[in-house]
Design an enzyme around this catalytic site. Structure first.
Site, PDB file in Angstrom:
ATOM      1  N   GLU A  31       0.903  -1.390   0.006  1.00  8.41           N
ATOM      2  CA  GLU A  31      -0.023   0.026  -0.104  1.00  8.41           C
ATOM      3  C   GLU A  31       0.992   1.225  -0.098  1.00  8.41           C
ATOM      4  O   GLU A  31       1.445   1.494   1.144  1.00  8.41           O
ATOM      5  CB  GLU A  31      -1.028   0.002   1.235  1.00  8.41           C
ATOM      6  CG  GLU A  31      -1.889   1.205   1.334  1.00  8.41           C
ATOM      7  CD  GLU A  31      -2.453   1.449  -0.089  1.00  8.41           C
ATOM      8  OE1 GLU A  31      -2.298   2.411  -0.740  1.00  8.41           O
ATOM      9  OE2 GLU A  31      -3.602   0.779  -0.419  1.00  8.41           O
ATOM     10  N   GLY A  36      -6.786   1.791   4.554  1.00 10.43           N
ATOM     11  CA  GLY A  36      -8.194   1.998   4.649  1.00 10.43           C
ATOM     12  C   GLY A  36      -8.783   2.601   3.456  1.00 10.43           C
ATOM     13  O   GLY A  36      -9.985   2.616   3.157  1.00 10.43           O
ATOM     14  N   HIS A 439     -46.776   2.459  13.430  1.00 12.54           N
ATOM     15  CA  HIS A 439     -47.479   3.534  13.117  1.00 12.54           C
ATOM     16  C   HIS A 439     -47.043   4.412  14.360  1.00 12.54           C
ATOM     17  O   HIS A 439     -46.909   3.963  15.231  1.00 12.54           O
ATOM     18  CB  HIS A 439     -49.128   3.331  13.069  1.00 12.54           C
ATOM     19  CG  HIS A 439     -49.752   4.677  12.944  1.00 12.54           C
ATOM     20  ND1 HIS A 439     -49.739   5.383  11.740  1.00 12.54           N
ATOM     21  CD2 HIS A 439     -50.486   5.270  14.053  1.00 12.54           C
ATOM     22  CE1 HIS A 439     -50.528   6.634  11.905  1.00 12.54           C
ATOM     23  NE2 HIS A 439     -50.813   6.507  13.513  1.00 12.54           N
TER      24      HIS A 439
END
Length: 453
Positions: A31, A36, A439
């Site tokens: 990376e 992330g 409801h």
């Protein structure tokens, strides 16, 4: 040359592949940016944290419709920004430290040398298997003058030091819709330049038209309009626009800041995919089957590198499939994305799953259609909402849903029971009549739309 059982290229969703199940393998992860990926660092998570702040400011300003007279005295942009990234930014170092306990972590860019070898910085590593999860980045269009002016993409604009007095956004998709809302609510005068006739053009036409109508009440919209060129002007930028295809009238829009939001492209062009023999489609995505195997044995791919959805929840599902397949080669699982829901966290929210009305007609699919306004429900009365609605499409033969589209408060939540019903193959009658809807919750607007079918 170090050799591994598994090398993962990309630590966004790719980082999720490694865990207790893979502890017996020699693994590495590559990376060159931040752990992330897009979602955590410059995409879904920070943008939604900004949206919450924008919602608070918008709620205060619009509360007078409820008899509550409130004002927004001050927007502390730096406090908002620092709350967001003060929480996000430390996660990178902790993720690298945690992952390094059992996995080799490489922090330089990788490119394939062969189907079994990648070059990372100045060294080469080989592996029995690779998973390519390198994500995507914003498209920067070839606009004359753009290389000579300061501009932002979604990667950078959330980290600026102050809210610009004025902002031009080029593009009309979900990034433009969300960030236009954020900066407009927090103090910018926003102009959106969109090539087509509506914002959110991929949504159902009825939803897209309503969203565009409401956005025009907050922003200046230049629809059917193209950017011809840009240039620096004072401390800001001048954007020269004209009607689509170069038609007059032409005009110049000046602003303190410019945001380019015309789409995203996969990062596969940085991998030297040809050296590995990987097949790419016309958009640069790696071609895979439903098990996420590429055209090269031993190489898998997932996320924005391989699909067009660019959705974190889709990548998460793909991770689960790929992890299983890596560990159980005699029991391969697939994920054919029949239903991929999405949401736009603007104001109003938009959520969708399945076919739009136009898609159904273009495919020659006969369908029943029901539209129910929020204003028809008790909670809609409480909200004083006069613009939100639920639209559902059903197959008249087996009475199952083939599409659902919602625009209005809590749309991303309201659509979830419809996603589940479609996934499970339930009929409209089952989900309308055999389920009790509380409801006076807002979910009654979903119930009423279904009952009308």
């Amino acid at each position: 040359m170090k050799h591994y059982d598994l090398v993962v290229l990309g630590a966004g969703s790719g980082n999720m592949l490694l865990g207790p199940e893979t502890s017996h393998l020699r693994t590495a992860i590559v990376e060159p940016d931040r752990f992330g990926g897009t979602c955590l660092n410059r995409g879904c998570i920070p943008s939604k944290m900004f949206v919450v702040a924008a919602d608070a400011a918008t709620a205060a300003r619009s509360a007078k419709r409820l008899g509550v007279h409130a004002t927004v005295d001050h927007v502390d942009w730096k406090a908002i920004r620092d709350r967001v990234f003060g929480r996000i930014d430390p996660l990178h170092d902790s993720a690298v430290a945690y992952r390094s306990l059992a996995t080799d972590v490489y922090t330089e860019p990788a490119r394939f040398v062969s189907p079994t070898v990648v070059e990372v910085g100045s060294q080469r590593i080989s592996s029995e298997a690779f998973v390519v999860a390198v994500g995507a980045r914003p498209v920067v269009p070839a606009i004359p003058g753009l290389e000579d002016v300061p501009f932002h993409t979604s990667d950078t604009i959330m980290r600026i030091d102050e809210v610009p007095e004025s902002l031009v956004i080029v593009g009309g998709g979900f990034i433009a819709a969300e960030l236009g809302y954020v900066f407009g609510a927090l103090g910018s005068s926003v102009t959106i330049v969109q090539r087509g006739p509506r914002l959110l053009p991929q949504e159902d036409e009825q939803v897209s038209a309503r969203f565009t109508e409401l956005a025009a009440e907050r922003h200046r919209l230049l629809l059917n309009t193209e950017v011809m060129s840009v240039e620096a002007r004072g401390q800001g930028v001048a954007v020269h626009v004209a009607g689509a295809a170069g038609r007059v009238p032409r005009e110049t829009v000046e602003a303190a800041a410019l945001l380019i939001a015309v789409g995203r492209r996969p990062n596969t062009d940085r991998l030297d995919a040809a050296a590995a023999g990987l097949e790419l489609d016309e958009h640069g995505h790696i071609v895979t089957d439903d098990a996420y195997r590429t055209s090269v044995p031993g190489i898998w791919s997932l996320g924005d590198a391989t699909n067009h959805f660019q959705l974190k929840h889709m990548a998460n599902a793909e991770v689960r499939v790929v992890r299983h397949n890596l560990l159980h080669t005699d029991d391969i699982r697939t994920l054919a994305p029949r239903l991929v829901p999405h949401a736009v966290f603007s104001n109003p929210q938009v959520a969708s799953v399945g076919l739009t009305e136009r898609q159904a007609r273009e495919r020659g699919i006969d369908c029943l259609i029901s539209v129910r306004d929020y204003a028809d429900t008790a909670y809609g009365w409480a909200l004083e909402d006069t613009t939100g609605f639920v639209k559902v499409l059903a197959d008249p033969r087996d009475r199952t849903l083939i599409g659902a589209h919602i625009i209005g408060p809590q749309a991303a939540t309201l659509i979830q029971p419809l996603i589940q019903a479609m996934t499970l193959g339930l009929t409209v009658d089952q989900i309308a009549r055999e389920v009790l809807y509380i409801h006076p919750a807002l979910t009654e607007v979903v119930e009423q739309a279904l009952l009308a079918l």
